[in-house]
Write a protein that holds these residues in place. Sequence first.
Motif, PDB file in Angstrom:
ATOM      1  N   THR A 149      -3.373   5.660   1.847  1.00  0.00           N
ATOM      2  CA  THR A 149      -4.082   4.563   1.825  1.00  0.00           C
ATOM      3  C   THR A 149      -5.075   4.804   3.096  1.00  0.00           C
ATOM      4  O   THR A 149      -6.297   4.741   3.007  1.00  0.00           O
ATOM      5  N   ALA A 166      -8.996   2.419  -2.946  1.00  0.00           N
ATOM      6  CA  ALA A 166      -7.888   2.496  -1.939  1.00  0.00           C
ATOM      7  C   ALA A 166      -6.694   1.817  -2.602  1.00  0.00           C
ATOM      8  O   ALA A 166      -6.693   1.071  -3.579  1.00  0.00           O
ATOM      9  N   HIS A 194       0.730  -1.114   0.071  1.00  0.00           N
ATOM     10  CA  HIS A 194      -0.010   0.096  -0.189  1.00  0.00           C
ATOM     11  C   HIS A 194       0.889   1.081  -0.101  1.00  0.00           C
ATOM     12  O   HIS A 194       2.097   1.274   0.091  1.00  0.00           O
TER      13      HIS A 194
END
Length: 154
Positions: A60, A123, A55
Motif C-alpha cells: 500500500t 491502492a 490494506h
Amino acid sequence: MVEKTKVVVQTADFDVTEEYRQLASDNSDGAVVTFVGKVRDFNDGNPVTDLTLEHYPGMTEAVLTQLAQQANERWPLNYVTIIHRVGTMSLGEQIVFIGVTSAHRKAAFAACEFLIDFLKTKAPFWKLEAGTEGSHWVDARDSDEQAAKMWQKD
C-alpha cells in the motif's frame, strides 16, 4: 524540516490543521490544495453505521509513493502528503488526507484530484461497510475507474 513527499498509512486519526501548517510553511508556494475524505452515513442509498478498511502493508505504501512520484512528474509540485487510515472508523471520522503545494493553483488542484482518483482505483485497500442490514465488502465503482481514465496519457 518538512518532508517533500510524505506517505503514511495508519490507524490513528490525523490533524488537518497540523498537516496544512506543514504544507504551507514554504513561502515559495502560492497554492496549497487539500482533500479530506470522511465516513458518510450512506453508500448507494443504503445506510452505513461504520467502515472498516484493510490494506496490504508495504504494498500500500509503495503504491501511494508511486502515485506521489507520478504527480510530481506531471506537475511542478513542491510538497505532497498522503495519509490514509485503516481499521474501523465511525460516521464522520476522517479516512484520507491529500495535500499538495505548488507555485500556482492549477497544478495544485489538478495534482490533488489526480491523487484521489488514482488512490481510489490503484491502492490496495478493501472496504467493509456495516449498516442496518449487516456488513458487506464494497466493490470497485465504475465511476472511480472513469475518473482515473481521465488522467491517462495518450
